[in-house]
Write an enzyme that holds these catalytic residues in place. Structure first.
Site, mmCIF file in Angstrom:
data_model
loop_
_atom_site.group_PDB
_atom_site.id
_atom_site.type_symbol
_atom_site.label_atom_id
_atom_site.label_comp_id
_atom_site.label_asym_id
_atom_site.label_seq_id
_atom_site.Cartn_x
_atom_site.Cartn_y
_atom_site.Cartn_z
ATOM 1 N N LYS A 22 56.368 47.559 3.334
ATOM 2 C CA LYS A 22 55.664 46.276 3.230
ATOM 3 C C LYS A 22 54.722 46.252 2.026
ATOM 4 O O LYS A 22 54.443 45.194 1.477
ATOM 5 C CB LYS A 22 54.911 45.958 4.518
ATOM 6 C CG LYS A 22 53.888 46.988 4.879
ATOM 7 C CD LYS A 22 53.192 46.622 6.171
ATOM 8 C CE LYS A 22 52.090 47.604 6.463
ATOM 9 N NZ LYS A 22 52.546 48.991 6.633
ATOM 10 N N LYS A 59 61.886 52.434 -1.917
ATOM 11 C CA LYS A 59 61.825 52.628 -0.467
ATOM 12 C C LYS A 59 61.362 51.328 0.207
ATOM 13 O O LYS A 59 60.447 50.663 -0.280
ATOM 14 C CB LYS A 59 60.818 53.748 -0.204
ATOM 15 C CG LYS A 59 60.527 54.049 1.255
ATOM 16 C CD LYS A 59 59.426 55.121 1.296
ATOM 17 C CE LYS A 59 58.950 55.490 2.599
ATOM 18 N NZ LYS A 59 58.547 55.137 3.721
ATOM 19 N N LYS A 105 46.835 58.734 -0.058
ATOM 20 C CA LYS A 105 46.673 57.316 0.254
ATOM 21 C C LYS A 105 45.382 56.774 -0.353
ATOM 22 O O LYS A 105 45.346 55.645 -0.834
ATOM 23 C CB LYS A 105 46.722 57.093 1.768
ATOM 24 C CG LYS A 105 46.995 55.646 2.124
ATOM 25 C CD LYS A 105 47.398 55.424 3.558
ATOM 26 C CE LYS A 105 47.367 53.922 3.862
ATOM 27 N NZ LYS A 105 47.542 53.596 5.259
#
Ligand code: TRP
Length: 330
Positions: free
Chosen positions: A198, A195, A114
């Site tokens: 948001k 996928k 991330k």
């Protein structure tokens, strides 16, 4: 015999979408019939990456709560609460931080992944590194037996189990071993075929109006090789078909798949069937969202009483943990 305990959380890091509905909420609703369930809004977790701008946090917290209720979570059956209203999570996080080797946290795959993927935020923070540890505290403090999550959360469950083992090794048996309850469901594609997320801005949100849902499906990507109505297509290459697999009956799935392969059905016809089936799932949710959104006092009550109840369980565990660590005089 008392019921086994289930715990899970959801981050208010954006509005919830139909992927969250079929991937988490619908499963949570089933589990509340069978287990003693604790479900919470992980607002501190949202802050581990979205700390710089919290302008929308309140709105997202409310959206999570309203969607949980609209999807069928029942505060009479499950304890629904907000993480930051139960301060014991922070206390356990601090205690666990004392015994957690840095390497364990640095090795959690989501940490580096991330940090590298997110470029618009500085995730080189203490809070972000501690994300899995905060999650461990969430789980252990309720002595949860089962944690319903998606596969992406498995490493967080693993580290929770390792930390639990280390704590019990140093201070004695305080926490039982939690187990992941892997939520099996097909991947939910977004309207662009990636996928649903948001981050990609490709979601069908539970808060979307019927007009918005209709528009999103009508403009949704299909098999890119099917350009003319008479072209034959491959349903597997169409994200619309993958949504049919989740929301449509077996017969309809067969009908649209066969129609796609033979050019017997056009993309518009195929999408119409999907829209009808999405509406069937979403209409009761829209109705209940509207109902709950008109009752802000009731929403506050749910959080207050759920958090109070969760706090009682959490403080019982903390008392044992404090004693185990010799933090109490007697
Ligand atoms: N990390 C979880 C997610 O992003 C949310 C979460 C926080 C959670 N604490 C938890 C899930 C404890 C299960 C148990 O989906």
């Amino acid at each position: 015999m008392s019921k086994q305990r289930v715990l899970s959380g959801i981050q208010p890091s954006g509005k919830l979408h139909i992927g969250n509905l079929v991937g988490a909420l619908q499963n949570w609703v089933k589990l509340q019939e069978q287990y003693e369930c604790y479900y919470f809004i992980a607002d501190w977790h949202a802050l581990t990456s979205q700390y710089a701008d919290t302008a929308q946090l309140q709105e997202y917290i409310k959206d999570v709560l309203v969607n949980c209720l609209a999807a069928g979570l029942d505060p009479e059956k499950a304890t629904i609460f907000q993480q930051s209203h139960v301060l014991e999570h922070a206390e356990l996080h601090v205690l666990l931080s004392m015994i957690t080797p840095l390497g364990w946290l640095e090795r959690v795959p989501s940490f580096k992944e991330k940090q590298e993927a997110v470029t618009d935020k500085d995730l080189n923070t203490y809070g972000f590194l501690g994300y899995p540890l905060l999650q461990s505290a969430d789980i252990l403090i309720y002595k949860a037996n089962y944690v319903p999550v998606g596969v992406d959360q498995v490493p967080h469950l693993e580290i929770t189990r390792e930390i639990r083992r280390r704590f019990n090794h140093f201070y004695g048996e305080v926490f039982p071993e939690p187990e992941a309850l892997l939520t099996q469901f097909p991947k939910v594609p977004g309207i662009d075929g990636r996928k649903m997320s948001k981050t990609y801005d490709n979601c069908i949100y539970l808060s979307d109006s019927s007009k918005e849902v209709e528009h999103k499906v009508k403009t949704m990507m299909t098999d890119p090789q099917r350009i003319k109505r008479t072209d034959k297509g491959d349903p597997e290459l169409s994200p619309v078909y993958h949504l049919h697999k989740i929301f449509s009956s077996k017969e309809e799935q067969n009908e649209v798949a066969e129609g796609c392969r033979t050019a017997g059905i056009g993309c518009i016809g195929c999408k119409k069937i999907l829209i009808k089936n999405l509406f069937a799932v979403l209409e009761p949710i829209w109705e209940k969202r509207k109902y709950f959104l008109e009752k802000p006092d009731y929403l506050e009550d749910i959080i207050a009483s759920g958090s109070k109840k969760a706090g009682e369980t959490a403080s019982e565990t903390m008392e044992k943990a404090r004693r185990a660590m010799n933090l109490k005089l007697s």
